[in-house]
Motif scaffolding. Structure first.
Motif, mmCIF file in Angstrom:
data_model
loop_
_atom_site.group_PDB
_atom_site.id
_atom_site.type_symbol
_atom_site.label_atom_id
_atom_site.label_comp_id
_atom_site.label_asym_id
_atom_site.label_seq_id
_atom_site.Cartn_x
_atom_site.Cartn_y
_atom_site.Cartn_z
ATOM 1 N N PRO A 177 0.825 -0.982 -0.105
ATOM 2 C CA PRO A 177 0.100 0.062 0.211
ATOM 3 C C PRO A 177 0.990 1.288 -0.033
ATOM 4 O O PRO A 177 2.141 1.187 0.343
ATOM 5 N N ALA A 178 0.247 2.318 -0.473
ATOM 6 C CA ALA A 178 0.847 3.725 -0.414
ATOM 7 C C ALA A 178 0.575 4.278 1.055
ATOM 8 O O ALA A 178 -0.530 4.041 1.403
ATOM 9 N N LEU A 179 1.513 4.821 1.848
ATOM 10 C CA LEU A 179 1.103 5.377 3.154
ATOM 11 C C LEU A 179 1.530 6.728 3.050
ATOM 12 O O LEU A 179 2.743 7.240 2.806
ATOM 13 N N ALA A 180 0.697 7.565 3.228
ATOM 14 C CA ALA A 180 0.945 9.443 3.341
ATOM 15 C C ALA A 180 1.155 9.592 4.720
ATOM 16 O O ALA A 180 0.211 9.283 5.587
ATOM 17 N N TYR A 181 2.164 10.373 5.026
ATOM 18 C CA TYR A 181 2.423 10.811 6.268
ATOM 19 C C TYR A 181 3.207 12.116 6.371
ATOM 20 O O TYR A 181 3.807 12.155 5.129
ATOM 21 N N SER A 182 3.149 12.772 7.449
ATOM 22 C CA SER A 182 3.855 14.063 7.333
ATOM 23 C C SER A 182 5.508 14.098 7.872
ATOM 24 O O SER A 182 5.978 15.003 8.005
ATOM 25 N N GLY A 183 5.826 12.778 8.247
ATOM 26 C CA GLY A 183 7.221 12.655 8.851
ATOM 27 C C GLY A 183 7.119 11.692 9.998
ATOM 28 O O GLY A 183 5.901 10.917 10.203
ATOM 29 N N ALA A 184 8.289 11.280 10.507
ATOM 30 C CA ALA A 184 8.428 10.291 11.307
ATOM 31 C C ALA A 184 9.734 10.891 12.284
ATOM 32 O O ALA A 184 10.781 11.252 11.898
ATOM 33 N N ALA B 289 11.412 2.552 5.586
ATOM 34 C CA ALA B 289 11.916 2.267 4.345
ATOM 35 C C ALA B 289 11.907 0.896 3.879
ATOM 36 O O ALA B 289 11.711 0.527 2.821
ATOM 37 N N ALA B 290 12.243 0.177 4.852
ATOM 38 C CA ALA B 290 12.379 -1.135 4.686
ATOM 39 C C ALA B 290 11.005 -2.030 4.561
ATOM 40 O O ALA B 290 11.040 -3.164 4.401
ATOM 41 N N ALA B 291 10.001 -1.378 4.968
ATOM 42 C CA ALA B 291 8.525 -1.966 5.001
ATOM 43 C C ALA B 291 7.910 -2.015 3.600
ATOM 44 O O ALA B 291 8.369 -1.497 2.701
ATOM 45 N N PRO B 292 7.212 -3.161 3.614
ATOM 46 C CA PRO B 292 6.612 -3.503 2.135
ATOM 47 C C PRO B 292 5.674 -2.518 1.913
ATOM 48 O O PRO B 292 4.388 -2.692 1.645
ATOM 49 N N LEU B 293 5.654 -1.226 2.004
ATOM 50 C CA LEU B 293 4.597 -0.113 1.497
ATOM 51 C C LEU B 293 5.465 1.012 0.905
ATOM 52 O O LEU B 293 6.846 0.953 0.759
ATOM 53 N N ARG B 294 4.635 1.698 0.284
ATOM 54 C CA ARG B 294 5.277 3.094 -0.727
ATOM 55 C C ARG B 294 4.965 4.495 0.046
ATOM 56 O O ARG B 294 3.949 4.578 0.174
ATOM 57 N N ARG B 295 5.944 4.720 0.630
ATOM 58 C CA ARG B 295 5.777 6.008 1.405
ATOM 59 C C ARG B 295 5.624 7.435 0.417
ATOM 60 O O ARG B 295 6.301 7.697 -0.403
ATOM 61 N N VAL B 296 4.750 8.304 0.879
ATOM 62 C CA VAL B 296 4.439 9.304 0.403
ATOM 63 C C VAL B 296 4.436 10.319 1.317
ATOM 64 O O VAL B 296 3.627 10.468 2.223
ATOM 65 N N THR B 297 5.514 11.281 1.133
ATOM 66 C CA THR B 297 5.603 12.293 2.244
ATOM 67 C C THR B 297 5.667 13.575 1.388
ATOM 68 O O THR B 297 5.948 13.715 0.097
ATOM 69 N N GLU B 298 5.993 14.867 2.073
ATOM 70 C CA GLU B 298 6.408 16.073 1.356
ATOM 71 C C GLU B 298 7.856 15.782 0.668
ATOM 72 O O GLU B 298 8.024 16.633 -0.424
ATOM 73 N N GLY B 299 8.546 15.074 1.171
ATOM 74 C CA GLY B 299 9.902 14.721 0.554
ATOM 75 C C GLY B 299 9.768 14.144 -0.695
ATOM 76 O O GLY B 299 10.531 14.509 -1.566
ATOM 77 N N THR B 300 9.109 13.035 -0.831
ATOM 78 C CA THR B 300 8.929 12.120 -2.000
ATOM 79 C C THR B 300 8.002 12.576 -3.088
ATOM 80 O O THR B 300 8.010 12.230 -4.313
#
Length: 325
Positions: free
Chosen positions: A124-131, A140-151
């Motif tokens: 899945p894609a996961l949209a979040y504002s940071g961590a 980064a190693a998880a089976p998901l697609r990161r969607v952040t202000e950086g990406t």
């Protein structure tokens, strides 16, 4: 608004790009990222039990303090998880696939618990504002697609009507366009259909966290449960009162994690792998249930106490991850 652009994943990617570009995301793009298939051929959503085209899964981490309310886009979610965070407050993890609203938010940061919780989905894609910086390698190693202000900076915007940090919003169409290899929705263990026999007639149910309260009131007219948070009706700015068809109070272990916030408080970790009890609210009745999830890559099965599958009512589902008593 639905565009047809061939079949399979390439068509889906083009549709997602058009959804992102059309009118700068000012209008919803329901179904715009789904493959082009004959109406009815795709069956029903495994997340809602309603007719839907299969499409990618977008999960969005949503702020839930008083300053973040009312939310935007939450009524369009297929599935909403409630999770405990620092200080006994809660955040929401909204999951979209059947339809995409124009905006979702306010968006906040991810937590370690999100990784295992989303393991039931296919990339899945996961949209979040940071961590927290120490958590970033795990994300980064998880089976998901990161969607952040950086990406995907074009997928986010700040609202002048809210004070930071409660003013960050996501445009879901642009988010998925930035993550074209996101996996399509799949079975995560839910079953939909007629209610099981028995249950207790119920018009009101409440769940308390250390610093948050949820209440669910049955509305026969809506055939849904009206949501209240901290004593006030919960609404979305674009769709009005929040009213899921099924509410699951899933009793889980919430323990301190290895991560801490900037004040040194331990971040809670919600264990969603294992088994336990639950209360399923549907059709104005409460059903005692059991839940079981053998691994982070599997779905969660909800059954009656005698082991029969417990069907949800078709429609939006809320899973309230409540601390065990």
């Amino acid at each position: 608004m639905t565009k047809k652009h061939g079949t399979g994943r390439p068509g889906r990617i083009v549709a997602a790009l058009l959804c992102a570009l059309t009118t700068a995301g000012l209008y919803g793009c329901s179904g715009a990222v789904a493959p082009d298939r004959p109406p009815g051929a795709e069956g029903r959503s495994p997340l809602t039990g309603l007719p839907a085209r299969p499409g990618p899964v977008l999960a969005v981490k949503i702020d839930n303090v008083a300053a973040a309310r009312p939310h935007t886009g939450l009524g369009a979610a297929d599935l909403v998880y409630v999770e405990q965070v620092e200080g006994g407050a809660t955040r929401l993890l909204a999951v979209y696939s059947s339809r995409l609203p124009a905006r979702v938010g306010p968006v906040r940061s991810a937590r370690e618990s999100d990784i295992a919780l989303l393991g039931a989905f296919d990339r899945p894609a996961l949209a979040y504002s940071g961590a927290q910086s120490a958590l970033n390698p795990l994300l980064a190693a998880a089976p998901l697609r990161r969607v952040t202000e950086g990406t995907a900076p074009g997928a986010f915007s700040r609202s002048p009507d809210r004070a930071a940090p409660h003013n960050l919003y996501l445009r879901p169409g642009r988010a998925l366009a930035a993550a074209p290899d996101t996996g399509d929705v799949r079975d995560i263990g839910f079953r939909f259909g007629p209610a099981p026999s028995g249950g207790t007639p119920t018009t009101f149910s409440a769940v308390r966290y250390p610093a948050a309260r949820y209440a669910f009131t049955w509305s026969a007219a809506d055939r849904a449960w009206r949501v209240a948070m901290d004593g006030r009706e919960a609404r979305a700015t674009d769709t009005g009162p929040l009213a899921p068809a099924t509410v699951v109070v899933q009793r889980v272990t919430v323990r301190p994690s290895a991560f801490h916030d900037r004040n040194g408080a331990a971040s809670p970790y919600t264990e969603t792998v294992g088994s336990g009890t639950a209360l399923v609210l549907r059709d104005g009745r409460a059903h005692e249930a059991r839940w079981s999830r053998p691994s982070a890559s599997s779905g969660t099965a909800f059954t009656t106490p005698d082991g029969a599958p417990l069907a949800f009512a078709p429609g939006q589902v809320w899973i309230v991850l409540a601390p065990r008593a």
